[in-house]
Design a protein around this motif. Sequence first.
Motif, mmCIF file in Angstrom:
data_model
loop_
_atom_site.group_PDB
_atom_site.id
_atom_site.type_symbol
_atom_site.label_atom_id
_atom_site.label_comp_id
_atom_site.label_asym_id
_atom_site.label_seq_id
_atom_site.Cartn_x
_atom_site.Cartn_y
_atom_site.Cartn_z
ATOM 1 N N VAL A 1 -74.624 23.399 -5.517
ATOM 2 C CA VAL A 1 -73.499 24.034 -4.424
ATOM 3 C C VAL A 1 -71.869 24.233 -4.782
ATOM 4 O O VAL A 1 -71.610 23.524 -5.172
ATOM 5 N N THR B 1 -69.909 27.164 -2.565
ATOM 6 C CA THR B 1 -69.428 27.666 -1.711
ATOM 7 C C THR B 1 -68.976 28.719 -1.370
ATOM 8 O O THR B 1 -67.851 28.478 -1.799
ATOM 9 N N VAL C 1 -78.695 30.053 0.243
ATOM 10 C CA VAL C 1 -78.528 29.712 1.713
ATOM 11 C C VAL C 1 -77.786 29.729 2.993
ATOM 12 O O VAL C 1 -76.382 29.648 2.274
ATOM 13 N N ASP D 1 -75.659 28.725 5.749
ATOM 14 C CA ASP D 1 -75.090 27.696 6.608
ATOM 15 C C ASP D 1 -75.869 27.528 8.384
ATOM 16 O O ASP D 1 -74.771 28.254 8.786
ATOM 17 N N TYR E 1 -74.169 21.404 2.568
ATOM 18 C CA TYR E 1 -75.070 22.072 2.352
ATOM 19 C C TYR E 1 -75.542 21.070 2.312
ATOM 20 O O TYR E 1 -76.385 19.822 2.005
ATOM 21 N N ASP E 2 -77.325 21.169 3.791
ATOM 22 C CA ASP E 2 -78.452 20.716 4.527
ATOM 23 C C ASP E 2 -79.831 21.525 4.676
ATOM 24 O O ASP E 2 -80.415 22.248 5.219
ATOM 25 N N PRO E 3 -80.245 20.513 2.948
ATOM 26 C CA PRO E 3 -82.003 21.482 2.333
ATOM 27 C C PRO E 3 -82.282 21.534 3.719
ATOM 28 O O PRO E 3 -83.526 22.570 3.836
ATOM 29 N N ASP F 1 -80.744 24.334 6.941
ATOM 30 C CA ASP F 1 -80.035 25.557 6.691
ATOM 31 C C ASP F 1 -81.086 26.228 5.814
ATOM 32 O O ASP F 1 -82.100 26.588 5.222
ATOM 33 N N ASP G 1 -83.007 29.976 3.816
ATOM 34 C CA ASP G 1 -83.268 30.619 2.798
ATOM 35 C C ASP G 1 -82.378 31.965 3.054
ATOM 36 O O ASP G 1 -83.185 31.845 3.978
ATOM 37 N N PHE H 1 -74.467 29.439 0.417
ATOM 38 C CA PHE H 1 -73.978 28.474 -0.225
ATOM 39 C C PHE H 1 -75.000 29.100 -1.551
ATOM 40 O O PHE H 1 -76.206 29.812 -1.522
ATOM 41 N N VAL I 1 -76.829 27.865 -4.965
ATOM 42 C CA VAL I 1 -78.040 26.509 -5.094
ATOM 43 C C VAL I 1 -78.195 27.149 -7.082
ATOM 44 O O VAL I 1 -79.535 27.908 -6.805
#
Length: 307
Positions: free
Chosen positions: A68, A70, A104, A106, A113-115, A118, A120, A139, A141
């Motif tokens: 990632v 940011t 992604v 936030d 980054y919290d998959p 957060d 897409d 983010f 990725v």
Amino acid sequence: MSASALAAGTPSGTTVSNVATLDYVQAGASLRVDSNASRFRVDEVLNVIVQKRDATNVVVASPDAARVLTFAVTNTGNGSQKFRLSVNAALAGDQFDPAFGKLVIDTNGNGVYDPSVDQDDANGLNDPLIAPDQSVTVFVVSDIPSGRANNDVGLAALTAQAAIGTGPAGTTIAGKGAGGSDVVIGASRGVAVAQNGYLVAQAQPVVTKSQTVANPSGGSVALPGSIVTYTLRLEIKGSGSTVNSLLADTIPANSTYVPGSLRLDGAVLTDQADADAGRFTGSAIEVGLGALVAPVTRVVSFQVRLN
């Protein structure tokens, strides 16, 4: 999702009204005369900036997955605007192209980054609407290809472009601002770009900490007297080696170290500073791991009792 940024000035669509007064005395009476009201509406200035949030290039292995970068996209204009986001991972001046995967937003605004949380960007379907004076963390990725050498850098750039339009500073977009005000494109021309990179390192250490709780009643709820087992998992990815590696952990407040509980890869370590790798200092555990050749995984565990 948003955070306060730079002062954008009076909000677009605001009506500024002003009346002058004349106070005077006539025939002994105090009188006042008001002028007509002078009114005008504040138009919208459209400006945006993009900034990288990572202090340096992000260290990665080769190959690596879902790494990632940011960025912060900030609306420095005085009206809410939607910004289209795009990524260019084929920049000149680096050693490889990251395999861009997705953008992604936030969603929970925590900067991490919290998959599973957060959102897409989904090919622009979730491009952010940003209020004036606000910023949104974004983010990028990407996967890292195999076969890259130590210290190779792969760059990627994030572009934010006003959905309403771009153009030379001073260009007017009639009637598209708040309350029917005009939009005037500012110095940013309605678009901004920032870049950052991935840095391939020979050895990339990652430490993951977890715990389990066993209370005196046989349950897993933390109560006074409970035994907490901490597990520290060190994984070194990539290639190459590290030297003089020392893994340490301070005993947390309101707890007491359990003597004899220190382990390395399941083997018992003594609490004293002696021939084995571990020791208890009185306030922390320390395990000397020496030279480690990647890829490698080592696991340290110890216990504390809640006071």
